[in-house]
Design an enzyme around this catalytic site. Structure first.
Site, mmCIF file in Angstrom:
data_model
loop_
_atom_site.group_PDB
_atom_site.id
_atom_site.type_symbol
_atom_site.label_atom_id
_atom_site.label_comp_id
_atom_site.label_asym_id
_atom_site.label_seq_id
_atom_site.Cartn_x
_atom_site.Cartn_y
_atom_site.Cartn_z
ATOM 1 N N CYS A 115 0.818 -1.224 0.000
ATOM 2 C CA CYS A 115 0.000 0.000 0.000
ATOM 3 C C CYS A 115 0.848 1.270 0.000
ATOM 4 O O CYS A 115 0.383 2.324 -0.407
ATOM 5 C CB CYS A 115 -0.937 0.020 1.202
ATOM 6 S SG CYS A 115 -2.150 -1.275 1.110
ATOM 7 N N HIS A 263 -3.875 6.994 1.162
ATOM 8 C CA HIS A 263 -4.054 5.660 0.575
ATOM 9 C C HIS A 263 -5.442 5.170 0.972
ATOM 10 O O HIS A 263 -5.843 5.296 2.134
ATOM 11 C CB HIS A 263 -2.967 4.713 1.092
ATOM 12 C CG HIS A 263 -3.346 3.287 0.933
ATOM 13 N ND1 HIS A 263 -3.675 2.752 -0.283
ATOM 14 C CD2 HIS A 263 -3.501 2.290 1.838
ATOM 15 C CE1 HIS A 263 -4.005 1.478 -0.120
ATOM 16 N NE2 HIS A 263 -3.907 1.170 1.162
ATOM 17 N N ASN A 293 -9.767 -1.102 -1.993
ATOM 18 C CA ASN A 293 -8.350 -0.820 -1.752
ATOM 19 C C ASN A 293 -7.544 -1.406 -2.906
ATOM 20 O O ASN A 293 -7.502 -2.620 -3.082
ATOM 21 C CB ASN A 293 -7.940 -1.462 -0.411
ATOM 22 C CG ASN A 293 -6.474 -1.267 -0.070
ATOM 23 O OD1 ASN A 293 -5.676 -0.888 -0.922
ATOM 24 N ND2 ASN A 293 -6.122 -1.556 1.171
#
Ligand code: ACO
Length: 336
Positions: A115, A263, A293
């Site tokens: 991430c 993020h 995500n």
């Protein structure tokens, strides 16, 4: 001394929309559970057969970014590709982008920071440009998660969260050092490596071919695992710390932020950070509702959309921040 500046942005997501209701047909979950815990309404998945790959989506995003940058592909001096879902175990997708875009034989680097991958990749590009070594660096974040998730009730704690997509940026030399990327800050804490991980093929001394040979459906090691609550608690602390670190380095305050692009891990994490820093809704960009995500792709997709929607203007203070598997985390402070 130079700064680096983002001069072109692009993103690409696969056409196939997978809603929470679609997932509840194949596993024991619900739209209510997913929205309440994560904010996600839907995500994109590549077609199961013959669909896009991490590289092909990255290439599509990169073409848009290069065109918007107003440069030619042969002006690119270096490629950096961030992903946790490469097409091949090796080589990484950086060289595939060099091939598929027909760029001359410049260097291609693959970043493995999940991430935080895009933030790490931007930081590397920034250093190469600041040092004078390169003028234009292509940075890509792209992921195909859907093919590697456990899409059964066993894997629901992870599989409902992740989606596929790609984003790209062209960073270029900026001679005015009051503009562009002002600073980047990177961190890691490997003692929590197994809290959010895909442990195969290395776990237990095995390798890719052992797993293929075993072909054991009871083996969960080739699906990602996540200690969600532990990750959540660490994420809110590290996001806050690394944003403050970046602001302090530049003698700035949270009130100076014009646009925070976190993020897209979980809407609840973004909201926590937003409230902690006292930011209006207009100063935090979230699109996790549409895409889930997308790990290394999430910041460049969100940054591109925010820019396309006119929410980022010249002179704005833009902050990118990420936290994820490793654990790794980082921030980028940009004067647009
Ligand atoms: N649908 C329905 N029920 C579910 C689902 C699902 N998809 N997933 C889990 N549950 C159940 C669990 O089995 C559990 O049931 P139980 O109480 O009977 O045992 C219950 O729901 C609660 O599960 P938790 O895991 O405790 O749920 P939590 O509130 O922690 O939410 C979540 C889970 C959304 C994953 C959250 O912890 C989170 O967002 N964590 C952070 C994720 C993150 O930031 N990751 C970093 C980036 S990713 C990267 O770097 C690769």
């Amino acid at each position: 001394m130079y700064n680096s500046k983002i001069i072109g942005l692009g993103h690409y997501v696969p056409e196939r929309v997978v809603t929470n209701d679609d997932l509840s047909k194949i596993m024991d979950t619900s739209d209510e559970w997913i929205q309440e815990r994560t904010g996600i309404k839907e995500r994109r998945h590549v077609k199961k057969e013959g669909g896009e790959t991490t590289t092909s989506m990255g290439v599509k995003a990169a073409k848009i970014a290069i065109e918007r940058a107003g440069i030619e592909k042969d002006d690119i001096d270096f490629i950096i590709f961030a992903t946790l879902s490469p097409d091949y175990y090796f080589p990484g997708p950086g060289v595939l982008v060099q091939r598929d875009l027909g760029i001359k034989t410049v260097g291609a680097l693959d970043v493995r920071n999940q991430c935080s991958g895009f933030v790490y990749a931007v930081s590397v590009a920034d250093q190469y440009i600041k040092s004078g070594m390169y003028k234009n660096v292509l940075v890509i974040g792209s992921e195909v998660h859907s093919k590697g998730l456990d899409m059964t009730t066993r894997g629901r704690g992870v599989s409902v969260i992740f989606g596929d997509g790609a984003g790209a940026a062209v960073l270029s030399r900026e001679e005015d050092t009051s503009k562009g990327i002002l600073s980047t800050h990177l961190h890691s804490e490997g003692q929590h490596a197994e809290e959010l991980a895909l442990l195969a093929p290395g776990m237990g001394g095995r390798w890719v071919n052992d797993i293929v040979a075993d072909d054991n459906p009871e083996d969960e090691s080739y699906y990602p695992v996540m200690n969600g609550q532990f990750v959540f608690k660490n994420a809110v602390v590290r996001f806050s710390e690394v944003i403050m670190e970046g602001l302090k380095t530049n003698n700035l305050q949270p009130t100076d932020i014009d646009m925070l692009i976190p993020h897209q891990a979980n809407l609840r994490i973004s909201q926590f950070i937003q409230h902690k820093f006292g930011l209006d809704d207009s100063k935090v960009y979230n699109n996790i509702m549409k895409y889930g995500n997308t790990t290394a792709a999430s910041i460049p997709i969100a940054l591109t959309e925010a820019w396309e929607e006119g929410k980022i203007k010249d002179g704005d203070l833009v902050v990118l921040a990420a936290f994820g598997s490793g654990f790794t985390w980082g921030s980028v402070i940009i004067r647009w």
